[in-house]
Design a protein around this motif. Sequence first.
Motif, PDB file in Angstrom:
ATOM      1  N   GLU A  42     -15.362  -3.810   6.202  1.00  0.00           N
ATOM      2  CA  GLU A  42     -16.580  -4.435   6.733  1.00  0.00           C
ATOM      3  C   GLU A  42     -16.244  -5.707   7.502  1.00  0.00           C
ATOM      4  N   ARG A  43     -15.378  -6.520   6.942  1.00  0.00           N
ATOM      5  CA  ARG A  43     -14.991  -7.768   7.605  1.00  0.00           C
ATOM      6  C   ARG A  43     -14.311  -7.488   8.938  1.00  0.00           C
ATOM      7  N   LEU A  44     -13.541  -6.412   9.016  1.00  0.00           N
ATOM      8  CA  LEU A  44     -12.820  -6.067  10.242  1.00  0.00           C
ATOM      9  C   LEU A  44     -13.729  -5.500  11.329  1.00  0.00           C
ATOM     10  N   ARG A  45     -14.994  -5.245  11.000  1.00  0.00           N
ATOM     11  CA  ARG A  45     -15.960  -4.796  12.006  1.00  0.00           C
ATOM     12  C   ARG A  45     -16.743  -5.966  12.616  1.00  0.00           C
ATOM     13  N   ASP A  46     -16.432  -7.171  12.212  1.00  0.00           N
ATOM     14  CA  ASP A  46     -17.124  -8.358  12.721  1.00  0.00           C
ATOM     15  C   ASP A  46     -17.003  -8.411  14.251  1.00  0.00           C
ATOM     16  N   GLN A  47     -18.104  -8.662  14.917  1.00  0.00           N
ATOM     17  CA  GLN A  47     -18.151  -8.685  16.379  1.00  0.00           C
ATOM     18  C   GLN A  47     -17.185  -9.702  16.978  1.00  0.00           C
ATOM     19  N   ARG A  48     -16.944 -10.799  16.291  1.00  0.00           N
ATOM     20  CA  ARG A  48     -16.022 -11.813  16.821  1.00  0.00           C
ATOM     21  C   ARG A  48     -14.622 -11.250  17.006  1.00  0.00           C
ATOM     22  N   ARG A  64      -0.165  -9.730  -2.377  1.00  0.00           N
ATOM     23  CA  ARG A  64       0.184  -8.311  -2.272  1.00  0.00           C
ATOM     24  C   ARG A  64      -0.837  -7.605  -1.387  1.00  0.00           C
ATOM     25  N   LEU A  65      -0.364  -6.594  -0.700  1.00  0.00           N
ATOM     26  CA  LEU A  65      -1.190  -5.793   0.193  1.00  0.00           C
ATOM     27  C   LEU A  65      -0.843  -4.336  -0.053  1.00  0.00           C
ATOM     28  N   ASP A  66      -1.847  -3.504  -0.345  1.00  0.00           N
ATOM     29  CA  ASP A  66      -1.511  -2.098  -0.543  1.00  0.00           C
ATOM     30  C   ASP A  66      -1.595  -1.365   0.791  1.00  0.00           C
ATOM     31  N   LEU A  67      -1.049  -0.150   0.792  1.00  0.00           N
ATOM     32  CA  LEU A  67      -0.924   0.608   2.026  1.00  0.00           C
ATOM     33  C   LEU A  67      -2.274   0.963   2.639  1.00  0.00           C
ATOM     34  N   ALA A  68      -3.273   1.266   1.822  1.00  0.00           N
ATOM     35  CA  ALA A  68      -4.600   1.600   2.354  1.00  0.00           C
ATOM     36  C   ALA A  68      -5.181   0.427   3.145  1.00  0.00           C
ATOM     37  N   CYS A  69      -4.997  -0.786   2.644  1.00  0.00           N
ATOM     38  CA  CYS A  69      -5.498  -1.972   3.351  1.00  0.00           C
ATOM     39  C   CYS A  69      -4.690  -2.224   4.628  1.00  0.00           C
ATOM     40  N   ALA A  70      -3.403  -1.971   4.578  1.00  0.00           N
ATOM     41  CA  ALA A  70      -2.573  -2.130   5.777  1.00  0.00           C
ATOM     42  C   ALA A  70      -3.013  -1.145   6.859  1.00  0.00           C
ATOM     43  N   TYR A  71      -3.314   0.093   6.469  1.00  0.00           N
ATOM     44  CA  TYR A  71      -3.817   1.074   7.435  1.00  0.00           C
ATOM     45  C   TYR A  71      -5.174   0.653   7.993  1.00  0.00           C
ATOM     46  N   ALA A  72      -6.010   0.047   7.173  1.00  0.00           N
ATOM     47  CA  ALA A  72      -7.311  -0.443   7.653  1.00  0.00           C
ATOM     48  C   ALA A  72      -7.103  -1.505   8.731  1.00  0.00           C
ATOM     49  N   LEU A  73      -6.138  -2.378   8.530  1.00  0.00           N
ATOM     50  CA  LEU A  73      -5.814  -3.387   9.548  1.00  0.00           C
ATOM     51  C   LEU A  73      -5.340  -2.726  10.837  1.00  0.00           C
ATOM     52  N   LEU A  74      -4.455  -1.753  10.696  1.00  0.00           N
ATOM     53  CA  LEU A  74      -3.928  -1.052  11.869  1.00  0.00           C
ATOM     54  C   LEU A  74      -5.048  -0.357  12.630  1.00  0.00           C
ATOM     55  N   ARG A  75      -5.925   0.336  11.923  1.00  0.00           N
ATOM     56  CA  ARG A  75      -7.055   1.015  12.587  1.00  0.00           C
ATOM     57  C   ARG A  75      -7.938   0.009  13.323  1.00  0.00           C
ATOM     58  N   ALA A  76      -8.198  -1.115  12.693  1.00  0.00           N
ATOM     59  CA  ALA A  76      -9.087  -2.114  13.298  1.00  0.00           C
ATOM     60  C   ALA A  76      -8.511  -2.672  14.592  1.00  0.00           C
ATOM     61  N   VAL A  77      -7.247  -2.982  14.577  1.00  0.00           N
ATOM     62  CA  VAL A  77      -6.669  -3.608  15.768  1.00  0.00           C
ATOM     63  C   VAL A  77      -6.429  -2.597  16.893  1.00  0.00           C
ATOM     64  N   THR A  78      -6.199  -1.347  16.565  1.00  0.00           N
ATOM     65  CA  THR A  78      -5.906  -0.360  17.606  1.00  0.00           C
ATOM     66  C   THR A  78      -7.127   0.433  18.061  1.00  0.00           C
ATOM     67  N   SER A  79      -8.262   0.272  17.409  1.00  0.00           N
ATOM     68  CA  SER A  79      -9.437   1.067  17.766  1.00  0.00           C
ATOM     69  C   SER A  79     -10.230   0.492  18.933  1.00  0.00           C
ATOM     70  N   ALA A  80      -9.981  -0.728  19.293  1.00  0.00           N
ATOM     71  CA  ALA A  80     -10.712  -1.346  20.400  1.00  0.00           C
ATOM     72  C   ALA A  80     -10.250  -0.740  21.731  1.00  0.00           C
ATOM     73  N   PRO A  81     -11.155  -0.674  22.728  1.00  0.00           N
ATOM     74  CA  PRO A  81     -10.759  -0.152  24.047  1.00  0.00           C
ATOM     75  C   PRO A  81      -9.580  -0.944  24.628  1.00  0.00           C
ATOM     76  N   GLU A  82      -9.593  -2.229  24.418  1.00  0.00           N
ATOM     77  CA  GLU A  82      -8.482  -3.099  24.813  1.00  0.00           C
ATOM     78  C   GLU A  82      -7.908  -3.701  23.539  1.00  0.00           C
TER      79      GLU A  82
END
Length: 112
Positions: A42-48, A64-82
């Motif tokens: 949810e936080r990674l969907r913030d418009q800012r 510590r960071l688990d793999l599911a959260c790391a994948y969530a970060l990857l999806r968030a940063v790579t899903s934008a058009p730019e």
Amino acid sequence: MADEGPARPQPGTVRIAEADGKRVVLAFSGVLDAHVLRELEERLRDQRLRQAGAWVLEMSDLERLDLACAYALLRAVTSAPEPAALTVRGARRNVQRTLRHAGIDVVATIEE
């Protein structure tokens, strides 16, 4: 008195520490695992985040960071058009290892 076992680590938090339209700094702390995955997504969907051309992930307080959260970060940063330029700062070795397993090192600069 009965042994209660090890205390559960502090649940992780992610907050937007800075956002100026061009760059956003996300500050991470505690332990990010399945218990906080939905909140993280949810936080990674913030418009800012969508408006910023650069993301800085400040991870010096992240235990510590688990793999599911790391994948969530990857999806968030790579899903934008730019996709935003991504920099990871202050991550502990175990967190860096998880980020690399998720493939974030391919799209991010990981500073020691």
